[in-house]
Motif scaffolding. Structure first.
Motif, PDB file in Angstrom:
ATOM      1  N   HIS A  41     -87.455  26.333  64.355  1.00 37.29           N
ATOM      2  CA  HIS A  41     -86.827  26.469  63.037  1.00 37.29           C
ATOM      3  C   HIS A  41     -86.483  27.919  62.747  1.00 37.29           C
ATOM      4  O   HIS A  41     -87.179  28.825  63.184  1.00 37.29           O
ATOM      5  N   LYS A  46     -79.852  26.082  61.765  1.00 35.56           N
ATOM      6  CA  LYS A  46     -80.494  25.066  62.591  1.00 35.56           C
ATOM      7  C   LYS A  46     -80.760  25.664  63.969  1.00 35.56           C
ATOM      8  O   LYS A  46     -79.911  26.337  64.536  1.00 35.56           O
ATOM      9  N   GLY A  49     -84.821  22.221  65.181  1.00 32.15           N
ATOM     10  CA  GLY A  49     -85.005  21.495  63.935  1.00 32.15           C
ATOM     11  C   GLY A  49     -84.149  22.120  62.845  1.00 32.15           C
ATOM     12  O   GLY A  49     -83.491  23.136  63.053  1.00 32.15           O
ATOM     13  N   PRO A  50     -84.172  21.517  61.678  1.00 32.32           N
ATOM     14  CA  PRO A  50     -83.338  22.011  60.570  1.00 32.32           C
ATOM     15  C   PRO A  50     -83.781  23.389  60.077  1.00 32.32           C
ATOM     16  O   PRO A  50     -84.923  23.798  60.289  1.00 32.32           O
ATOM     17  N   GLU A  54     -82.468  24.308  54.467  1.00 27.18           N
ATOM     18  CA  GLU A  54     -82.020  22.911  54.389  1.00 27.18           C
ATOM     19  C   GLU A  54     -83.175  21.997  53.987  1.00 27.18           C
ATOM     20  O   GLU A  54     -83.013  21.093  53.156  1.00 27.18           O
ATOM     21  N   ILE A  55     -84.332  22.230  54.561  1.00 27.14           N
ATOM     22  CA  ILE A  55     -85.520  21.443  54.202  1.00 27.14           C
ATOM     23  C   ILE A  55     -85.863  21.678  52.737  1.00 27.14           C
ATOM     24  O   ILE A  55     -86.151  20.733  51.993  1.00 27.14           O
ATOM     25  N   ALA A  58     -83.477  19.870  50.383  1.00 27.43           N
ATOM     26  CA  ALA A  58     -83.717  18.428  50.345  1.00 27.43           C
ATOM     27  C   ALA A  58     -85.010  18.074  49.619  1.00 27.43           C
ATOM     28  O   ALA A  58     -85.189  16.928  49.198  1.00 27.43           O
ATOM     29  N   TRP A  81     -84.683  14.190  60.665  1.00 27.27           N
ATOM     30  CA  TRP A  81     -83.581  15.156  60.707  1.00 27.27           C
ATOM     31  C   TRP A  81     -82.716  14.968  61.941  1.00 27.27           C
ATOM     32  O   TRP A  81     -82.017  15.881  62.357  1.00 27.27           O
TER      33      TRP A  81
END
Length: 110
Positions: A41, A46, A49-50, A54-55, A58, A81
């Protein structure tokens, strides 16, 4: 007269908040490095993983997401994801886990 003192103190109050944010990110960054999170990360982009941003986007405005994130980090997950599963991190300390998730829930500031 009181307004003058308030105006003089305002930069100190704002500045102290910024210093705390920097210190918090330094601690988060240490936890991310120590637990090898940065291998998959990054904050703004990205990798495997994201991105953390972004996490965070969300997860904002949903307090229940904090527990979900803790579970995904500690136990792993798949299909959340994309097709690459998140491996479990059973050795992450509760303090590091809470620090990282609180940072994500705050929007992943840096």
């Amino acid at each position: 007269m009181k307004l003058k003192y308030l105006a003089l103190c305002l930069p100190l109050v704002v500045g102290s908040g910024l210093a705390t944010a920097d210190t918090d990110f330094a601690a988060v960054n240490d936890a991310l490095k120590k637990n090898a999170c940065l291998a998959c990360h990054a904050i703004d982009s990205k990798v495997v993983g994201p991105a953390y941003k972004e996490i965070a986007a969300a997860s904002k405005d949903d307090a229940a997401k904090a527990e979900v994130l803790k579970t995904h980090i500690k136990s792993g997950s798949s299909g959340v994801w994309g097709p690459i599963p998140m491996p479990p991190n059973p050795n992450i300390s509760d303090d590091d886990l809470t620090l990282i998730v609180d940072w994500l829930m705050a929007g992943a500031p840096h």
